[in-house]
Every structure is written in C-alpha cells, then in structure tokens.
Design an enzyme around this catalytic site. Structure first.
Site, PDB file in Angstrom:
ATOM      1  N   ASP A 268      38.171 -55.972  -5.351  1.00  7.63           N
ATOM      2  CA  ASP A 268      38.139 -54.728  -6.119  1.00  7.63           C
ATOM      3  C   ASP A 268      37.884 -55.018  -7.590  1.00  7.63           C
ATOM      4  O   ASP A 268      38.450 -54.363  -8.481  1.00  7.63           O
ATOM      5  CB  ASP A 268      39.429 -53.931  -5.942  1.00  7.63           C
ATOM      6  CG  ASP A 268      39.321 -52.498  -6.484  1.00  7.63           C
ATOM      7  OD1 ASP A 268      38.181 -52.024  -6.687  1.00  7.63           O
ATOM      8  OD2 ASP A 268      40.369 -51.869  -6.703  1.00  7.63           O
TER       9      ASP A 268
ATOM     10  N   HIS B  15      35.117 -56.101  -1.154  1.00  5.16           N
ATOM     11  CA  HIS B  15      35.306 -54.933  -2.024  1.00  5.16           C
ATOM     12  C   HIS B  15      34.878 -55.321  -3.436  1.00  5.16           C
ATOM     13  O   HIS B  15      35.634 -55.979  -4.160  1.00  5.16           O
ATOM     14  CB  HIS B  15      36.769 -54.490  -2.032  1.00  5.16           C
ATOM     15  CG  HIS B  15      37.008 -53.188  -2.729  1.00  5.16           C
ATOM     16  ND1 HIS B  15      37.885 -52.243  -2.261  1.00  5.16           N
ATOM     17  CD2 HIS B  15      36.490 -52.666  -3.859  1.00  5.16           C
ATOM     18  CE1 HIS B  15      37.904 -51.207  -3.071  1.00  5.16           C
ATOM     19  NE2 HIS B  15      37.053 -51.443  -4.071  1.00  5.16           N
TER      20      HIS B  15
ATOM     21  N   HIS C   3      40.177 -46.088   0.690  1.00  5.90           N
ATOM     22  CA  HIS C   3      41.084 -46.117  -0.463  1.00  5.90           C
ATOM     23  C   HIS C   3      42.342 -45.385  -0.015  1.00  5.90           C
ATOM     24  O   HIS C   3      42.369 -44.153   0.067  1.00  5.90           O
ATOM     25  CB  HIS C   3      40.452 -45.422  -1.671  1.00  5.90           C
ATOM     26  CG  HIS C   3      41.313 -45.484  -2.892  1.00  5.90           C
ATOM     27  ND1 HIS C   3      40.986 -46.241  -3.995  1.00  5.90           N
ATOM     28  CD2 HIS C   3      42.507 -44.897  -3.181  1.00  5.90           C
ATOM     29  CE1 HIS C   3      41.928 -46.117  -4.909  1.00  5.90           C
ATOM     30  NE2 HIS C   3      42.871 -45.299  -4.435  1.00  5.90           N
TER      31      HIS C   3
ATOM     32  N   LYS D 251      32.651 -45.555   3.058  1.00  6.86           N
ATOM     33  CA  LYS D 251      33.877 -45.585   2.257  1.00  6.86           C
ATOM     34  C   LYS D 251      34.518 -44.201   2.192  1.00  6.86           C
ATOM     35  O   LYS D 251      33.876 -43.218   1.825  1.00  6.86           O
ATOM     36  CB  LYS D 251      33.560 -46.082   0.834  1.00  6.86           C
ATOM     37  CG  LYS D 251      34.759 -46.132  -0.117  1.00  6.86           C
ATOM     38  CD  LYS D 251      35.793 -47.168   0.307  1.00  6.86           C
ATOM     39  CE  LYS D 251      36.981 -47.202  -0.668  1.00  6.86           C
ATOM     40  NZ  LYS D 251      36.734 -48.059  -1.815  1.00  6.86           N
TER      41      LYS D 251
ATOM     42  N   ALA E  54      40.601 -46.852 -14.868  1.00  5.82           N
ATOM     43  CA  ALA E  54      41.310 -47.713 -13.917  1.00  5.82           C
ATOM     44  C   ALA E  54      40.357 -48.776 -13.390  1.00  5.82           C
ATOM     45  O   ALA E  54      39.259 -48.466 -12.921  1.00  5.82           O
ATOM     46  CB  ALA E  54      41.852 -46.878 -12.758  1.00  5.82           C
TER      47      ALA E  54
ATOM     48  N   HIS F  87      32.668 -53.937  -7.130  1.00  5.14           N
ATOM     49  CA  HIS F  87      31.971 -52.908  -7.900  1.00  5.14           C
ATOM     50  C   HIS F  87      30.931 -53.574  -8.802  1.00  5.14           C
ATOM     51  O   HIS F  87      31.277 -54.295  -9.727  1.00  5.14           O
ATOM     52  CB  HIS F  87      32.971 -52.123  -8.754  1.00  5.14           C
ATOM     53  CG  HIS F  87      33.954 -51.322  -7.953  1.00  5.14           C
ATOM     54  ND1 HIS F  87      33.705 -50.028  -7.543  1.00  5.14           N
ATOM     55  CD2 HIS F  87      35.182 -51.642  -7.476  1.00  5.14           C
ATOM     56  CE1 HIS F  87      34.738 -49.581  -6.850  1.00  5.14           C
ATOM     57  NE2 HIS F  87      35.649 -50.550  -6.794  1.00  5.14           N
TER      58      HIS F  87
ATOM     59  N   HIS G  24      42.533 -52.912  -0.711  1.00  6.38           N
ATOM     60  CA  HIS G  24      43.456 -53.215  -1.815  1.00  6.38           C
ATOM     61  C   HIS G  24      44.873 -52.707  -1.582  1.00  6.38           C
ATOM     62  O   HIS G  24      45.433 -51.984  -2.409  1.00  6.38           O
ATOM     63  CB  HIS G  24      42.908 -52.712  -3.151  1.00  6.38           C
ATOM     64  CG  HIS G  24      42.366 -51.303  -3.154  1.00  6.38           C
ATOM     65  ND1 HIS G  24      43.048 -50.217  -2.651  1.00  6.38           N
ATOM     66  CD2 HIS G  24      41.196 -50.806  -3.627  1.00  6.38           C
ATOM     67  CE1 HIS G  24      42.325 -49.123  -2.803  1.00  6.38           C
ATOM     68  NE2 HIS G  24      41.205 -49.455  -3.397  1.00  6.38           N
TER      69      HIS G  24
END
Length: 352
Positions: A255, A20, A144, A107, A271, A22, A182
């Site tokens: 994450d 995971h 998620h 996802k 966030a 980004h 997560h």
C-alpha cells in the site's frame, strides 16, 4: 525477543511481488516505478485515479502508461491491473477485463473510505452480479476492509466491516478469491486465519513496524497518517505474528501511497505512507527481528502469487545486511514526496 544477524549477511530470494501498490498517474508515475521495479517483479496497480479506472478501456490506457514510464524497459517488470468496482460494474465488463490477460483483480472501495474512493460501492448487494462474474472467470476481489460511515470510530471501522460485509460475502461466494488488503487489527488476523481457503490478506510494512504512537505522540506526524489508520501495539504484534507465521493466508501488499510533501504537511493532510523506496528492506527488518528470515521469501514471493494463480518469478534478488540512510525527499513529478523513515537509516540494502 528481538533477533539479529551479522552485518554483511546476504539473503537471496525469489524476486518479490507487491499485491497493493499506488503508482499514481501523469508525470508522477515514472519516479515511483523506478523504485518499485528495483524491488518487485510484479505489482497490483491500484485503480483509484482521477478519474478512477472503472472499465477495461481505462485499465488498458493505464497499463500502457505504466509500461511507457518504466525507466528500464528490459527489467521484466509487469503491472497487474485492477478495475475499480462501482455500483454499476457489469458482468460483461468483468469478463471483458479478464480476457485481456493483464487485468487480474477488481477493487472494492466502500464509498468515501480512502483517497479517491467517492465512486466506490455504496451497498454490497449492488455488486453481486459483478462478483458472480468474477467468481465464474477466476478474477480476484481486493477489498479495502473498512466501513466509511461517520458514526463509526475510525479505529473500529475494520472490525465493523468484517461483521457487516465480509461475513455475508464469504457466505454467498464460496469460490471467489478474496484479499482483505492492508489488514490492521488482531480481529482481522483471526478472521482471516480461521476463514475459508478462498480468503487471504495483505499486510503492509508500516503496519508491521509502527503503532499509533508513531502518528500521535509528541505531535501529529503526517507522514505516518494512512488508512487504515495505525492501531494499538497489541494489533501491531498480532500482524507481526501473522506475517512471520509461515501461513500462506498472509502475504505482502505495501500500500505504498505517495502524495506530495505539501499535500501531506497541510491542515488536512492526505492519507498514505510512501514505502516504495525501501519496502522489501523494511519487511526484512521485521522478519529479522523475529528470527524468521527463513520465511521472508514465502511472504514476499510465493504465497501471494499462489493466491492469485500466478507462476513464481524466475529472477532473484539479493538482500544485504548493510545500512543506508533514506533521503529527506525524493523527486515526484516536479515536486517532492517524503518517504517513510526520511533522514533515518534502514538496516538492509538491495545488492546492485
């Protein structure tokens, strides 16, 4: 009871994977890749860009962008691409994506649940045709796992999601490989632990190290704000027990989610916690404190690859018990990103 090993201790493990991550896009990608590719051989690349990566063509474009921005083209790093599920994702698009060989997952974002998730799924049954195709071709579903309805307290959203989405999902898709990403509560730990073999979960370093006091006590600290939000200490302890238990149902997914310092330190901060600079080292701290360094390799390098049906990496990485100080910021596409533990020390280092 906290445990520790002597300074200078070395630990060589199979090169980790991050299920995971980004990477963002544009000129911000390069700085993130520089740090992630030092620590991971493969990363699941999240698709919540603007616009989101909703089809094979966009995933291919993003894949090429990531490969072109690798600072070291010979490092062997591989991005594992994902599609962003929407109410309109078709079975044909799923099969087309799978055929590329580099799109490994789709996802599921509940609409409005996190950063750039407004195009997400509005009702579970709307993606059933796509999920059946995923089950058929062997594509992993990443989730998620929080509801996004305003009337549900932000600290309760994972538990409600388990009841409303995960239970029917597992009932109706017995062969679909699913990853609850997560996870942040003891309820999620127990649900995954007692769930069927096709269900697994990722755990972030920051959810293992911190509870909600880090975010709220002594003033609001925006660089600890993430979704799922940090929870009570009892939940952190449950996550640590799961991660260090040796169960193959739990593995690493950082994450790591960079935002510019200015967008975090604002009246309505974004966030996301940035950990790409030290994620493997953070996990090592947690496993060391539990006296479970012998299980770190499985959590970082074996269990996730097995769930995704990937071969184990051939390269290795060596960790050294040698502290270093995290800079206040890192360069981030002409701006800055504030990393987790900025200005503080990390107990483990990567041997260069």
């Amino acid at each position: 009871m906290s445990s520790s090993v002597p300074e200078g201790t070395k630990l060589t493990i199979t090169m980790p994977d991050d299920f995971h991550h980004h990477f963002r896009d544009g000129d911000k990608t390069k700085s993130v890749l520089a740090q992630a590719s030092e620590r991971f051989a493969r990363c699941i690349a999240m698709p919540n860009l603007k616009p989101p990566v909703t089809n094979t063509a966009l995933a291919t474009e993003y894949y090429n962008h990531l490969m072109e921005n690798l600072p070291n083209k010979d490092c062997g790093f591989k991005p594992l691409m994902t599609l962003y599920l929407t109410d309109n994702t078709t079975p044909e698009e799923i099969k087309k994506a799978k055929d590329t060989g580099y799109i490994h997952a789709a996802k599921y974002y509940p609409a409005g649940a996190t950063t750039n998730s407004d195009f997400g799924v509005t009702a579970l049954e709307k993606v059933y045709p796509a999920l059946r195709a995923m089950e058929e071709v062997g594509m992993v579903l990443c989730i998620h796992s929080e509801v996004s309805r305003d009337e549900i307290d932000i600290f309760d959203r994972e538990g409600v999601f388990i009841q409303e989405v995960m239970m029917p999902l597992l009932r109706d898709f017995g062969k679909l490989k699913i990853v609850m990403e997560h996870i942040s509560t003891s309820e999620a730990v127990e649900f995954v632990k007692n769930g069927p073999p096709n269900l697994a979960a990722t755990i972030t370093a920051h959810h293992l190290m911190y509870n909600r006091n880090a975010l709220l006590v002594g003033g609001v600290k925006p660089h600890f704000y993430c979704l799922p939000i940090l929870k009570r200490e009892q939940h952190r302890l449950a996550l640590v027990q799961a991660a260090t238990s040796g169960s193959s149902k739990f593995f690493a997914g950082t994450d790591s989610a960079p935002h510019t310092t200015s967008s975090k330190e604002s009246a309505c901060g974004c966030a996301g916690v940035y950990t790409a600079h030290a994620a493997v080292e953070f996990y090592a701290e947690v496993f060391e404190s539990e006296g479970k360094l012998d299980l770190l390799e499985s959590f970082l390098s074996i269990y996730g690859a097995a769930h995704y049906g990937l071969e184990r990496n051939e390269k290795t990485i060596t960790l050294v018990k040698k502290s270093w100080n995290v800079p206040a910021t890192y360069e981030f596409g002409g701006e800055t990103v504030t990393p987790l533990r900025a200005g503080q020390s990390v107990a483990w280092s990567i041997e260069k």
